[in-house]
Design an enzyme around this catalytic site. Sequence first.
Site, PDB file in Angstrom:
ATOM      1  N   SER A 158       0.854  -1.187   0.000  1.00 35.69           N
ATOM      2  CA  SER A 158       0.000   0.000   0.000  1.00 35.69           C
ATOM      3  C   SER A 158       0.885   1.231   0.000  1.00 35.69           C
ATOM      4  CB  SER A 158      -0.924   0.024   1.225  1.00 35.69           C
ATOM      5  OG  SER A 158      -1.526   1.299   1.372  1.00 35.69           O
ATOM      6  N   GLY A 159       0.676   2.114  -0.965  1.00 34.07           N
ATOM      7  CA  GLY A 159       1.525   3.294  -1.092  1.00 34.07           C
ATOM      8  C   GLY A 159       1.352   4.295   0.025  1.00 34.07           C
ATOM      9  N   ASP A 334     -11.041   6.005  -0.288  1.00 32.35           N
ATOM     10  CA  ASP A 334      -9.676   6.383   0.080  1.00 32.35           C
ATOM     11  C   ASP A 334      -9.550   7.894  -0.108  1.00 32.35           C
ATOM     12  OD1 ASP A 334      -6.917   6.814   0.302  1.00 32.35           O
ATOM     13  OD2 ASP A 334      -6.409   4.956  -0.741  1.00 32.35           O
ATOM     14  N   GLY A 339      -1.472   5.125  -3.454  1.00 32.88           N
ATOM     15  CA  GLY A 339      -0.201   4.775  -4.076  1.00 32.88           C
ATOM     16  C   GLY A 339      -0.289   3.575  -4.988  1.00 32.88           C
ATOM     17  N   THR A 340      -0.823   2.456  -4.485  1.00 33.41           N
ATOM     18  CA  THR A 340      -0.901   1.263  -5.331  1.00 33.41           C
ATOM     19  C   THR A 340      -1.930   1.450  -6.441  1.00 33.41           C
ATOM     20  OG1 THR A 340      -2.427   0.247  -3.733  1.00 33.41           O
ATOM     21  CG2 THR A 340      -0.098  -0.344  -3.571  1.00 33.41           C
TER      22      THR A 340
END
Length: 425
Positions: A158-159, A334, A339-340
């Site tokens: 997860s970014g 979110d 990121g992902t």
Amino acid sequence: QATPSSSLTPPPPAPCRATTMAPAVSATLVARSAAAAARARGVALAVLGGLGRRRWAASGRVPSPWGTSGKTLQVIDCHAGGEPARVIVGGMPAVPGRTMYDKRNHMMRHMDHFRKLLLLEPRGYPCQNANFILPPVHPDAAFGYVIAEQNAVYPAMSGHNTICVATALLETGMVPMQEPITEFTIEAPAGLIGISARCEGGKAVEVTLKTTPAFCRPRDMDVVVDVPELGKVKLDIAYGGMHYAIVDAASVGLTIDPKRGRELCRFGEMIKVAAREQHPVQHPELDYPGCDILVFREAARRLDDGRLFARNTVIMSNNDLDWSRPETWTAMIDRSPCGTGTCAVMASLHARGELALGENFVHESIVGSRFVGRLLEETSVGEGQERVAAVVPTITGRAWITQHCTVVVDPTDPFPEGYTVGDIW
């Protein structure tokens, strides 16, 4: 009614090892064992005695999984791009596993009460995330970590969570900060993540992640799924650390607007589940099926400086969708650009010839925060017939520490694993 919840550069020659952990981390990692945690329920019953057991049975509750002494966890709360993340730096028992992915699997199957404690009410809320800092397995990593999200989702990567982890490690001194640039490696379940942090005045003011390869297979592009109440929906499925269904918001009559959050959540979860049922995917190297998350995006355009730009919002599960129960057709958004999700979108754009290697991609969230992505090089994932063309992405963003806290579970607490209520879950 309350419902109880059931590198940017090669790694440095002398990486910061887990032996540099803060005392709260190292002492507790050694002091408690996974076996002790697993025995907690039985111990609690034994200590309670007959009367205590009868009272628990009469109340309809079960003894706390933490035992009769309760539990404390040392936590650093952060946010990246507006999305919160809890970084647990102390109080964790040892987690078995030869790899960080093994440790992720063990926590998901046998230690999910840690996730519930931190993410569900009364200590958490729907958009919260957790990152459990662990000793690394790989010799090049400073620390390892397992990521946990709502609905028992344990992402391989997860970014926004990783940006928060890197910031917490740097700003607490668990990884020694060097100005102007600190570089180190951490170990996610998906593999090694290179960190390059620009640091000023003791703060990590910009964090760049070199993540694991992302890909979008030709057979997973322009997939059409049939969704109740929506009809046929066209999407791509791409992997960026999780398997994302990528949907043009306008194609289902939506815009990426905070005021339309409920519609985005409802439609997004329905499309994602339909895609998972009708077009299941699997990672070529990991036992990681999908899709497990969705991103709505708007059409990309060029900014005045020539960079490619797009707005997006990622829809994450917070319950198990049941097609026969419309009240379960819900999810959450979110708050960050994700990121992902950015990695997955870049993989899709690259597969379509719309994003070149070395080109910056500005991704904006539903609340206006931004991450900047870039594809460094092409690579491949898997072997033989399962070999997949992939790209190596970087994500740049920033996180802020919002509080340092000790999370406490008293042995008399009636909600040792938290709960959910349908008004916001």
